[in-house]
Write a protein that holds these residues in place. Structure first.
Motif, PDB file in Angstrom:
ATOM      1  N   UNK C 138       0.635  -1.329   0.187  1.00 58.97           N
ATOM      2  CA  UNK C 138       0.026  -0.069   0.153  1.00 58.97           C
ATOM      3  C   UNK C 138       0.912   1.738   0.069  1.00 58.97           C
ATOM      4  N   UNK C 139       1.773   0.819   0.869  1.00 57.21           N
ATOM      5  CA  UNK C 139       2.660   2.369   0.667  1.00 57.21           C
ATOM      6  C   UNK C 139       4.173   2.683  -0.013  1.00 57.21           C
ATOM      7  N   UNK C 140       4.099   1.491  -0.811  1.00 51.64           N
ATOM      8  CA  UNK C 140       4.899   1.803  -2.519  1.00 51.64           C
ATOM      9  C   UNK C 140       4.400   2.780  -3.501  1.00 51.64           C
ATOM     10  N   UNK C 141       4.616   3.031  -4.419  1.00 50.87           N
ATOM     11  CA  UNK C 141       4.911   4.089  -5.502  1.00 50.87           C
ATOM     12  C   UNK C 141       4.878   3.181  -6.405  1.00 50.87           C
ATOM     13  N   UNK C 142       4.517   3.400  -7.559  1.00 48.50           N
ATOM     14  CA  UNK C 142       3.907   3.080  -8.833  1.00 48.50           C
ATOM     15  C   UNK C 142       5.261   2.912  -9.031  1.00 48.50           C
ATOM     16  N   UNK C 143       6.791   3.611  -9.199  1.00 49.48           N
ATOM     17  CA  UNK C 143       7.840   3.405  -9.850  1.00 49.48           C
ATOM     18  C   UNK C 143       8.590   1.704  -9.056  1.00 49.48           C
ATOM     19  N   UNK C 144       7.636   1.049  -7.768  1.00 45.27           N
ATOM     20  CA  UNK C 144       8.458   0.419  -6.853  1.00 45.27           C
ATOM     21  C   UNK C 144       7.220  -1.089  -7.249  1.00 45.27           C
TER      22      UNK C 144
END
Lengths: 417, 286, 227
Positions: C138-144
């Protein structure tokens, strides 16, 4: 999620771009702020100097700038008539003469210093400006050491010298100095006149190199051998609190219609219109250029940023975010860039103004107490208003891009590209 | 004498009027030239008679006939002041302004201008004159004086403003280059994937940056040349003068080029380097 | 079953420099609650345009689009936006997640726009991310995230306001086969849970899951298979 937060996140997503945008706005915002300070700085500073002299009306023989026009004839009688007006509290005659220091103390010629130029014929460093005034009227200078000119006549004429002169020639209260007048009506050398320094005073309109001396009216006449000639360069008038400067000026004009009577406000207006006009013009031009530059910078930054995110914006619109929400986000981005830059511009501008003021104040002949960049709250208000206009204008085109963005076509284009 | 001359000028504004009074015969009336600004501001015409006096009260006024008008030499120290002036024959001026109680008044002038056969000899001549004529001041016209100091200060002020503007422009330029280079992230990543070295790509960017910088500088100079006329006209109209306020000289052009080119190239290099130093995969990843 | 959205003789013509292009020609179709429709056809046949028109992203040149019996062509842009926000979910081939937001924030965004209360947003976002199997990211950004994970977040975002209809334009277009199957499974589950799904696809595996398959060519529906 509010547009503000989205805008913030869009900016920090490209930190280099955002920082550069803010720094760019700060640099030109600092210049804008300084131009706003300059636009009225001279007027405010000059006005303050005039107030400091303690007189609010000036009477001259013509509308030429002070000390450049003809003298007032029968000055003493004229001063007396004006002083008797109910609107007038005090009148001070000013007679200005040029002189040179002939000797100090017990005699001997004052040595020429390294600054002297033989081609000039006379040592420049020994030249002084002698202001003759009536000691019974409160003077326009401020005593910092010793005493003011005495009311009663003294044997050796009393003198008040400015700190620059005192420093240069190690003068102090009690020092004796001989002056020789340099008067236009006397082609031959005049005999020196001996004076005694009674005090050291600051003269409001002195430049850093001024060598100003004040003495009595009678002594000004003795210097040029025209003691019997009753002419003065100017009369300084202090109005009563009740009448005020306009009231006193009107009364004097009614009494002496042929003379030129100016209040401090008139003088400020004239200087603002003529002598200071260059600085007002340049401040207007540069303020306009900086606002335009700021607008250009932010407009380009935002337009490129929006163009790079068209797909995202189209997707957000497809998801149901309203047009106004997305447009507001662009406006907030502009506001944040300009707001942050504009805030940073204030301390930068203040520092820059010190530098620019120091440059301009080194102009020869300017009063040392005169400043070009003077702070007033109006400058901050204008600074904020102009940058706000720039921010809105800069966001206009990118907002329009967002407003008219064809969602479907953009989505299609994004897939194809 | 300066104040006398100025008082004369001031008196002109009080007393200049079309003639309609008993006056000497035309051939007895001395001629005077007045500045164009004075002519226009007072609605005078060539041939009009005016009375000039030293005193604001008009005491001792004499009649003159306007023989012609002239354009005053622009004086940058006085450009904001209206040039309301008159030129008289020296004997007429002396007769008008001399103090009758001073027997030497008729022989007194403010200054004597000397034109030398060899202008480069001015300093030596001035020294010689001062030595031979005690009580006089002789100065070459090119010698520095207070007016020069004023313009030196103004030049420093303008330079300071220019420095700040250049700093702002440099930041602007860098921001633009960062954005433009960033748009090419994918291309740069692909080239690096293929095998292009950083240096190779940097050289290409450098060449592009140089072309953009040259084009931009040339455009800027052309714009400055085109607008200097407009600025001069505006200020000449505003201050009713023929003074030239703005001049783009070859020196200014060279200074601009020498500043713009390195700045433009440096900006593109810095922007490119921030991209090239990133990991290859981050360039190609969406 | 009453239609959620219905197209009646809809045409969409794009004026181009080289001549007008009719992306849709006289198309009529109804999407009812519980439908699972696939749209297939060669490139340029008008599949995406049909999706855009049904999803009120685009306005037809002629014909009518009725959403729950209400004609949407005459609606103002703001009203159509609200319609998309609350009733329709979109999934794109290129995900179009906001890169500066985390997965959680991307899913929360449409709910905030719809005025959902914070507590409700929190619980719903948590539920949606669990639904797509990404609660731990949930706390990850799309680039991750991987491509498949990004698309799952995109699906969760599309479902944020519980739309009646989910429109997916080539949802597996940028994914590998295995990941694509995961997405297809998710779409199946959505349908089973009551959401009407319309999928534009080139992928036979996706097309094979649909209960109705519309075949398009040259802007027209040329065939329909019902399973």
């Amino acid at each position: 999620m509010r547009s503000l937060r989205l805008a913030w996140l869009s900016l920090v997503r490209q930190p280099a771009r955002a920082v550069l945008g803010i720094l760019g706005i700060a640099a030109i915002g600092a210049l804008l702020f300084d131009m706003l300070l300059l636009s009225r700085g001279l007027v405010l500073s000059f006005g303050e100097l005039l107030q400091r002299s303690g007189f609010d009306v000036r009477v001259l023989a013509s509308d030429a700038p002070p000390f450049t026009g003809p003298r007032l004839a029968d000055a003493s009688a004229l001063a007396g008539r004006i002083a008797r007006l109910p609107e007038v509290e005090a009148v001070l005659q000013l007679r200005v003469r040029e002189a040179e220091i002939a000797s100090f103390g017990g005699g001997g010629v004052a040595p020429d210093g390294p600054m002297d130029q033989a081609v000039e014929g006379v040592g420049r460093r020994r030249r002084v400006e002698f202001i003759g005034a009536d000691p019974q009227v409160r003077s326009m200078w401020t005593i910092v050491e010793g005493e003011d000119l005495p009311d009663a006549a003294a044997e050796a004429g009393p003198l008040v010298v400015n700190p620059n002169l005192a420093r240069r020639f190690a003068l102090s209260p009690g020092s004796e100095v001989s002056l020789r007048g340099r008067c236009a009506n006397s082609p031959e050398a005049l005999p020196p006149v001996t004076f005694t320094v009674v005090g050291i005073a600051e003269f409001p309109f002195d430049s850093v190199t001024s060598t100003t001396i004040a003495g009595t009216l009678a002594d000004a006449g003795r210097l040029c051998g025209d003691a019997g000639v009753d002419r003065a360069e100017m009369l300084l008038v202090r109005s009563t609190p009740r009448a005020g400067a306009p009231g006193a000026a009107a009364a004097i004009r009614a009494l002496e219609p042929l003379l030129h009577v100016v209040t401090n406000e008139d003088l400020i207006e004239r200087f603002s219109r003529v002598e200071f006009s260059y600085f007002r013009q340049i401040s207007t031009v540069l303020a306009t250029v900086t606002v335009f530059f700021g607008f250009l910078l932010i407009a380009v930054l935002l337009t490129v940023s929006v163009n790079q995110r068209l797909g995202e914006i189209a997707a957000l619109r497809a998801l149901g975010l309203s047009r106004s929400r997305v447009i507001a986000g662009v406006m907030w981005e502009s506001a944040m860039l300009v707001g942050a830059g504009g805030l940073l511009a204030l301390p930068l501008g203040a520092l820059l103004s010190l530098w620019l003021d120091a440059i301009l104040r080194s102009m020869p002949g300017l009063p040392a107490a005169l400043h070009f960049f003077v702070f007033e709250p109006r400058a901050i208000v204008l600074h904020v208003a102009l940058l706000a206009v720039a921010a809105v204008a800069a966001a206009a085109y990118p907002m329009r891009i967002v407003a008219v963005l064809p969602i479907a076509a953009t989505l299609r284009r994004e897939v194809v590209s | 004498m300066n104040h006398l001359r100025r008082s004369l000028l001031g008196a002109v504004t009080l007393l200049a009027a079309a003639s309609a009074f008993n006056s000497p015969k035309p051939d007895d009336v001395p001629g005077v030239l007045i500045s164009r600004q004075l002519l226009e501001s007072r609605g005078l015409r060539i041939g009009d008679r005016v009375r000039l006096a030293r005193e604001a009260t008009g005491e001792g006024a004499r009649t003159f006939r306007i023989e012609g008008t002239y354009e005053p030499t622009p004086d940058p120290m006085r450009f904001a002041q209206p040039r309301l002036e008159a030129r008289l024959h020296l004997p007429d001026l002396l007769a008008l302004t001399a103090d009758p109680s001073d027997p030497a008044a008729g022989e007194s002038v403010t200054s004597i201008n000397v034109a030398l056969k060899d202008p480069s000899d001015a300093a030596r001549f001035a020294l010689d004159a001062a030595a031979r004529l005690p009580g006089t001041v002789a100065r070459p016209t090119r010698a520095p004086d207070e007016r020069t100091g004023t313009f030196v200060v103004l030049e420093r002020f303008h330079l300071a403003i220019a420095v700040v503007t250049i700093v702002g422009s440099a930041v602007f330029l860098l921001a633009l280059m960062v954005m433009l280079i960033d748009e090419r992230r994918g291309t740069v990543g692909t080239l690096r994937l293929i095998g292009f070295t950083r240096g190779r790509i940097l050289m290409q960017v450098l060449a592009e940056g140089a072309v953009i910088a040259v084009a931009g500088a040339v455009f800027g100079i052309l714009f400055a040349l085109a607008s200097q006329d407009a600025f001069n006209r505006i200020f000449q109209w505003r201050y009713d003068t023929t003074l030239i306020f703005l001049r783009v000289t070859p020196r200014v052009i060279w200074q601009s080029l020498l500043l713009a080119l390195p700045l433009g190239i440096a900006a593109s290099l810095v922007a490119s380097w921030t991209l090239l130093r990133r990991q290859l995969l981050t360039l190609v990843r969406r | 079953m009453p239609s959620i959205v219905e197209a009646r003789s809809v045409s969409r013509i794009f004026p181009m420099a080289g001549g007008a292009v009719a992306a849709l020609r006289d198309v009529s179709i109804g999407i009812a609650r519980g439908d699972y429709i696939g749209v297939v056809g060669p490139s340029g046949c008008g599949k995406s345009t049909l999706l855009h028109v049904l999803g009120c992203v685009d306005v037809p040149t002629s014909g009518q689009i009725l959403f729950q019996g209400r004609e949407v062509g005459s609606l103002a842009d703001a009203e159509r936006s609200r319609l998309r926000l609350r009733e329709i979910g979109f999934v794109f081939q290129r995900f179009f997640l906001l890169p500066m937001l985390t997965a959680w924030e991307n899913v929360e965004l449409p709910q905030a726009e719809a005025g959902v209360a914070r507590a409700e947003r929190r619980s719903r976002t948590q539920a949606l991310l669990e639904y797509v199997g990404l609660a731990a990211r949930a706390r990850h950004r799309p680039s991750e995230l991987s491509g498949g994970e990004m698309q799952r977040v995109a699906i969760a975002r599309a479902l944020a306001n519980r739309p009646r209809l989910l429109l997916a334009d080539e949802p597996t277009g940028e994914l590998d086969e295995a990941t694509g199957r995961q997405i297809v499974t998710l779409l199946d589950r959505l349908h089973d849970d009551g959401t009407a799904v319309v999928v534009v696809t080139h992928d036979p595996a996706v097309a094979g899951r649909a209960h109705r398959l519309l075949r398009m060519r040259d802007g027209r529906i040329v065939g329909e298979d019902v399973r």
